[in-house]
Scaffold this active site. Sequence first.
Site, PDB file in Angstrom:
ATOM      1  N   GLY A 167      -6.454  -2.334  10.733  1.00  0.00           N
ATOM      2  CA  GLY A 167      -5.183  -2.045  11.381  1.00  0.00           C
ATOM      3  C   GLY A 167      -5.308  -2.123  12.883  1.00  0.00           C
ATOM      4  O   GLY A 167      -5.320  -3.211  13.472  1.00  0.00           O
ATOM      5  N   ASP A 198       1.862  10.405  -9.035  1.00  0.00           N
ATOM      6  CA  ASP A 198       2.931  11.221  -9.636  1.00  0.00           C
ATOM      7  C   ASP A 198       2.614  11.337 -11.120  1.00  0.00           C
ATOM      8  O   ASP A 198       1.533  10.923 -11.552  1.00  0.00           O
ATOM      9  CB  ASP A 198       4.294  10.535  -9.378  1.00  0.00           C
ATOM     10  CG  ASP A 198       5.445  11.539  -9.333  1.00  0.00           C
ATOM     11  OD1 ASP A 198       5.471  12.460 -10.163  1.00  0.00           O
ATOM     12  OD2 ASP A 198       6.329  11.384  -8.473  1.00  0.00           O
ATOM     13  N   ILE A 199       3.537  11.846 -11.916  1.00  0.00           N
ATOM     14  CA  ILE A 199       3.270  11.924 -13.354  1.00  0.00           C
ATOM     15  C   ILE A 199       3.236  10.494 -13.915  1.00  0.00           C
ATOM     16  O   ILE A 199       3.855   9.580 -13.341  1.00  0.00           O
ATOM     17  CB  ILE A 199       4.322  12.801 -14.088  1.00  0.00           C
ATOM     18  CG1 ILE A 199       5.725  12.221 -13.908  1.00  0.00           C
ATOM     19  CG2 ILE A 199       4.259  14.248 -13.598  1.00  0.00           C
ATOM     20  CD1 ILE A 199       6.768  12.911 -14.803  1.00  0.00           C
ATOM     21  N   THR A 246     -10.261   7.436   3.937  1.00  0.00           N
ATOM     22  CA  THR A 246     -11.304   7.296   4.965  1.00  0.00           C
ATOM     23  C   THR A 246     -11.078   8.230   6.154  1.00  0.00           C
ATOM     24  O   THR A 246     -11.926   8.348   7.026  1.00  0.00           O
ATOM     25  CB  THR A 246     -11.401   5.835   5.452  1.00  0.00           C
ATOM     26  OG1 THR A 246     -10.084   5.333   5.635  1.00  0.00           O
ATOM     27  CG2 THR A 246     -12.126   4.970   4.451  1.00  0.00           C
ATOM     28  N   ASP A 266       0.838  -1.205   0.000  1.00  0.00           N
ATOM     29  CA  ASP A 266       0.000   0.000   0.000  1.00  0.00           C
ATOM     30  C   ASP A 266       0.867   1.248   0.000  1.00  0.00           C
ATOM     31  O   ASP A 266       1.137   1.834   1.047  1.00  0.00           O
ATOM     32  CB  ASP A 266      -0.884  -0.066   1.260  1.00  0.00           C
ATOM     33  CG  ASP A 266      -1.754   1.165   1.445  1.00  0.00           C
ATOM     34  OD1 ASP A 266      -1.991   1.892   0.464  1.00  0.00           O
ATOM     35  OD2 ASP A 266      -2.209   1.395   2.586  1.00  0.00           O
ATOM     36  N   LEU A 267       1.343   1.633  -1.193  1.00  0.00           N
ATOM     37  CA  LEU A 267       2.200   2.822  -1.285  1.00  0.00           C
ATOM     38  C   LEU A 267       1.481   3.989  -1.945  1.00  0.00           C
ATOM     39  O   LEU A 267       2.041   5.074  -2.072  1.00  0.00           O
ATOM     40  CB  LEU A 267       3.500   2.480  -2.033  1.00  0.00           C
ATOM     41  CG  LEU A 267       4.388   1.449  -1.317  1.00  0.00           C
ATOM     42  CD1 LEU A 267       5.633   1.146  -2.147  1.00  0.00           C
ATOM     43  CD2 LEU A 267       4.791   1.926   0.076  1.00  0.00           C
ATOM     44  N   LYS A 268       0.258   3.766  -2.395  1.00  0.00           N
ATOM     45  CA  LYS A 268      -0.607   4.840  -2.922  1.00  0.00           C
ATOM     46  C   LYS A 268       0.152   5.769  -3.864  1.00  0.00           C
ATOM     47  O   LYS A 268       0.288   6.972  -3.605  1.00  0.00           O
ATOM     48  CB  LYS A 268      -1.199   5.659  -1.767  1.00  0.00           C
ATOM     49  CG  LYS A 268      -2.018   4.860  -0.776  1.00  0.00           C
ATOM     50  CD  LYS A 268      -2.691   5.777   0.226  1.00  0.00           C
ATOM     51  CE  LYS A 268      -3.524   5.053   1.241  1.00  0.00           C
ATOM     52  NZ  LYS A 268      -2.747   4.265   2.230  1.00  0.00           N
TER      53      LYS A 268
HETATM   54  O1  C5P Z   1      -5.551   1.340  12.017  1.00  0.00           O
HETATM   55  P1  C5P Z   1      -6.553   1.476  10.905  1.00  0.00           P
HETATM   56  O2  C5P Z   1      -7.524   0.299  10.832  1.00  0.00           O
HETATM   57  O3  C5P Z   1      -7.265   2.805  10.908  1.00  0.00           O
HETATM   58  O4  C5P Z   1      -5.660   1.388   9.599  1.00  0.00           O
HETATM   59  C1  C5P Z   1      -6.211   1.540   8.308  1.00  0.00           C
HETATM   60  C2  C5P Z   1      -5.140   1.292   7.284  1.00  0.00           C
HETATM   61  O5  C5P Z   1      -5.717   1.459   5.987  1.00  0.00           O
HETATM   62  C3  C5P Z   1      -3.948   2.244   7.367  1.00  0.00           C
HETATM   63  O6  C5P Z   1      -2.789   1.481   7.043  1.00  0.00           O
HETATM   64  C4  C5P Z   1      -4.208   3.271   6.287  1.00  0.00           C
HETATM   65  O7  C5P Z   1      -3.024   3.743   5.693  1.00  0.00           O
HETATM   66  C5  C5P Z   1      -5.017   2.472   5.255  1.00  0.00           C
HETATM   67  N1  C5P Z   1      -5.947   3.240   4.423  1.00  0.00           N
HETATM   68  C6  C5P Z   1      -6.978   4.016   4.959  1.00  0.00           C
HETATM   69  N2  C5P Z   1      -7.818   4.705   4.123  1.00  0.00           N
HETATM   70  C7  C5P Z   1      -7.648   4.627   2.794  1.00  0.00           C
HETATM   71  C8  C5P Z   1      -6.626   3.841   2.254  1.00  0.00           C
HETATM   72  C9  C5P Z   1      -5.787   3.143   3.110  1.00  0.00           C
HETATM   73  O8  C5P Z   1      -7.145   4.058   6.162  1.00  0.00           O
HETATM   74  N3  C5P Z   1      -8.507   5.238   1.980  1.00  0.00           N
END
Ligand code: C5P
Length: 233
Positions: free
Chosen positions: A211, A64-65, A120, A59-61
């Site tokens: 998480g 960029d160009i 989120t 998950d590096l999202k």
């Molecule tokens: O601890 P928690 O359950 O909030 O972690 C959510 C994980 O999902 C984090 O690693 C966060 O970077 C990732 N994430 C997110 N919302 C997004 C995309 C990824 O919370 N839209």
Amino acid sequence: MAKDVIIACDFPNAEATYEFLGKFRGRKPFVKIGMELFYSEGPDIVRKIKDAGHKIFVDLKLHDIPNTVRGGMRSLSSLGADMVNVHASGGTAMMEAALEGLTAGGGSERPIIIAVTVLTSTDAARLRGEALVAEPLEKAVEHYASLAARSGLDGVVCSPLEAKRVKSVCGEGFLTVTPGIRFADGSADDQKRIATPEFARENGSDYIVVGRAVTAAADPVAAYERCIAEFIG
Ligand code: C5P
């Protein structure tokens, strides 16, 4: 495609991650490696956890160009990840380039590639006041999801609150990967658009990303089992 629970391994280093995964004693949960771990340990952490038998969402999202994202994805494709992502706000040309890079990398099986719609942790007030997006949040999510679908991506990251809507716009087979998961009796932390695993199941999420509800639990394995029970049954 099987529904699954993905554990966000937001740990500072490899030792903390291995100690956490060791608690699962032979079970091999699908894990997410994000910026914190990837930037501290480098790509090797992906290969090692993959070799230990886990599926991995890197998950590096990327955002960029197009040319840079194409190259980034080409490099990522060699790591053996099962899922990777970009920000849909990077646009269709960038998403198409991401897909090209992933395919050109030529791994045995192309990883699933999804796009982040609206994080989120973002609520309607931030979207309007800081990003200057005048449309309602649900409309923005829907728009980003259709751009991702048009670019050939496999699905999106969105809140469970939006998964049903995304499926109705982009089709049932378009994947929804949903973070922002909390138990009914848990804390929201910095997340804004949250839901329980059960709600995510009822609203058509394909994968939930969990998480802190698991990693910070007194008994992480029990918390993971609870996610599986509530989300998959
Ligand atoms: O601890 P928690 O359950 O909030 O972690 C959510 C994980 O999902 C984090 O690693 C966060 O970077 C990732 N994430 C997110 N919302 C997004 C995309 C990824 O919370 N839209």
